[in-house]
Design a protein around this motif. Structure first.
Motif, PDB file in Angstrom:
ATOM      1  N   GLY A 152     -33.368  38.634 -14.342  1.00  0.00           N
ATOM      2  CA  GLY A 152     -33.286  39.989 -14.866  1.00  0.00           C
ATOM      3  C   GLY A 152     -34.603  40.392 -15.485  1.00  0.00           C
ATOM      4  O   GLY A 152     -35.574  39.642 -15.455  1.00  0.00           O
ATOM      5  N   TRP A 153     -34.627  41.572 -16.070  1.00  0.00           N
ATOM      6  CA  TRP A 153     -35.809  42.100 -16.728  1.00  0.00           C
ATOM      7  C   TRP A 153     -35.323  43.095 -17.762  1.00  0.00           C
ATOM      8  O   TRP A 153     -34.177  43.538 -17.741  1.00  0.00           O
ATOM      9  CB  TRP A 153     -36.767  42.754 -15.732  1.00  0.00           C
TER      10      TRP A 153
ATOM     11  N   VAL B 136     -37.640  35.188 -15.048  1.00  0.00           N
ATOM     12  CA  VAL B 136     -37.596  34.528 -13.748  1.00  0.00           C
ATOM     13  C   VAL B 136     -36.774  33.257 -13.889  1.00  0.00           C
ATOM     14  O   VAL B 136     -36.890  32.544 -14.889  1.00  0.00           O
ATOM     15  CB  VAL B 136     -39.032  34.185 -13.268  1.00  0.00           C
ATOM     16  N   GLY B 137     -35.946  32.960 -12.909  1.00  0.00           N
ATOM     17  CA  GLY B 137     -35.095  31.789 -12.992  1.00  0.00           C
ATOM     18  C   GLY B 137     -35.446  30.711 -11.990  1.00  0.00           C
ATOM     19  O   GLY B 137     -36.132  30.960 -11.006  1.00  0.00           O
TER      20      GLY B 137
ATOM     21  N   LEU C 104     -39.947  33.513 -19.307  1.00  0.00           N
ATOM     22  CA  LEU C 104     -40.440  34.855 -19.592  1.00  0.00           C
ATOM     23  C   LEU C 104     -41.830  35.006 -18.999  1.00  0.00           C
ATOM     24  O   LEU C 104     -42.694  34.159 -19.222  1.00  0.00           O
ATOM     25  CB  LEU C 104     -40.570  35.082 -21.100  1.00  0.00           C
ATOM     26  N   VAL C 105     -42.043  36.076 -18.279  1.00  0.00           N
ATOM     27  CA  VAL C 105     -43.377  36.395 -17.753  1.00  0.00           C
ATOM     28  C   VAL C 105     -43.582  37.905 -17.839  1.00  0.00           C
ATOM     29  O   VAL C 105     -42.626  38.676 -17.912  1.00  0.00           O
ATOM     30  CB  VAL C 105     -43.587  35.898 -16.299  1.00  0.00           C
ATOM     31  N   ASP C 106     -44.833  38.292 -17.800  1.00  0.00           N
ATOM     32  CA  ASP C 106     -45.219  39.704 -17.706  1.00  0.00           C
ATOM     33  C   ASP C 106     -44.797  40.537 -18.907  1.00  0.00           C
ATOM     34  O   ASP C 106     -44.578  41.742 -18.785  1.00  0.00           O
ATOM     35  CB  ASP C 106     -44.668  40.345 -16.417  1.00  0.00           C
TER      36      ASP C 106
ATOM     37  N   HIS D 256     -38.008  29.527 -21.347  1.00  0.00           N
ATOM     38  CA  HIS D 256     -39.367  29.029 -21.563  1.00  0.00           C
ATOM     39  C   HIS D 256     -40.340  30.205 -21.609  1.00  0.00           C
ATOM     40  O   HIS D 256     -40.095  31.242 -20.987  1.00  0.00           O
ATOM     41  CB  HIS D 256     -39.807  28.133 -20.389  1.00  0.00           C
ATOM     42  N   VAL D 257     -41.453  30.004 -22.287  1.00  0.00           N
ATOM     43  CA  VAL D 257     -42.531  30.991 -22.251  1.00  0.00           C
ATOM     44  C   VAL D 257     -43.856  30.271 -22.480  1.00  0.00           C
ATOM     45  O   VAL D 257     -43.942  29.350 -23.290  1.00  0.00           O
ATOM     46  CB  VAL D 257     -42.334  32.118 -23.294  1.00  0.00           C
TER      47      VAL D 257
END
Length: 131
Positions: free
Chosen positions: A43-44, A60-61, A69-71, A104-105
Motif C-alpha cells: 500500500g501507500w 513495499v512488501g 518504507l520507501v519514497d 523496515h526502513v
C-alpha cells in the motif's frame, strides 16, 4: 488548513512524479507510478491539503510478513508541520491491517531523529551493497 491522509489513496501519476522529483532533487521523469505501486506495494499513503498532493510514502512488501518504507516525501512548503510523521503512522496502521508483522526502513543519518524519535523505529544493524 486540513491535511487528509489516505491508505492506497488515488493520485495522478504526474502529481506524484512531480512531488517525488522535487523531494529527491531530480527532474520529473513522467514515471507510471500507478503501475509500479500496483506491482510492488502492499500500500501507500497520500497526504493532501486542499486537494493538492503534499506527501507520500510507499509500503513495499516481500509477499510475507515483512514490509519496507520507501519514497517518504513531503512537499517543501509542508515540512515541519507533522505531515511526515502522520504519513508514517498511517503507513504503520495500513501495513499492520494488511497482515505485515515487521516494517523496515533505511534512512540517512540526518533522518535518525525523524524515524527513531518521531516515528518510533528502533535502530538495527543492516547491510547494503551498491549495485
Amino acid at each position: 488548513m486540513t491535511t487528509t491522509y489516505g491508505w492506497r489513496a488515488d493520485f495522478a501519476n504526474a502529481d506524484l512524479d512531480t512531488l517525488h522529483a522535487a523531494g529527491f532533487g531530480y527532474a520529473a521523469q513522467g514515471l507510471d507510478w500507478r503501475s509500479r505501486l500496483d506491482r510492488h506495494s502492499v500500500g501507500w499513503v497520500c497526504a493532501r491539503r486542499e486537494g493538492t498532493l503534499i506527501g507520500f510514502v510507499n509500503v513495499v512488501g516481500d509477499g510475507g510478513v515483512h514490509a519496507f518504507l520507501v519514497d517518504t516525501v513531503v512537499a517543501e512548503q509542508a515540512r515541519g508541520h507533522g505531515v511526515g510523521t502522520a504519513l508514517v503512522a498511517a503507513a504503520v496502521t495500513g501495513a499492520r491491517a494488511a497482515g505485515c508483522q515487521w516494517l523496515h526502513v533505511d534512512y540517512e543519518p540526518h533522518l535518525t531523529a525523524f524515524y527513531q524519535e518521531a516515528c518510533g523505529f528502533r535502530e538495527t544493524t543492516a547491510g547494503l551493497v551498491a549495485l
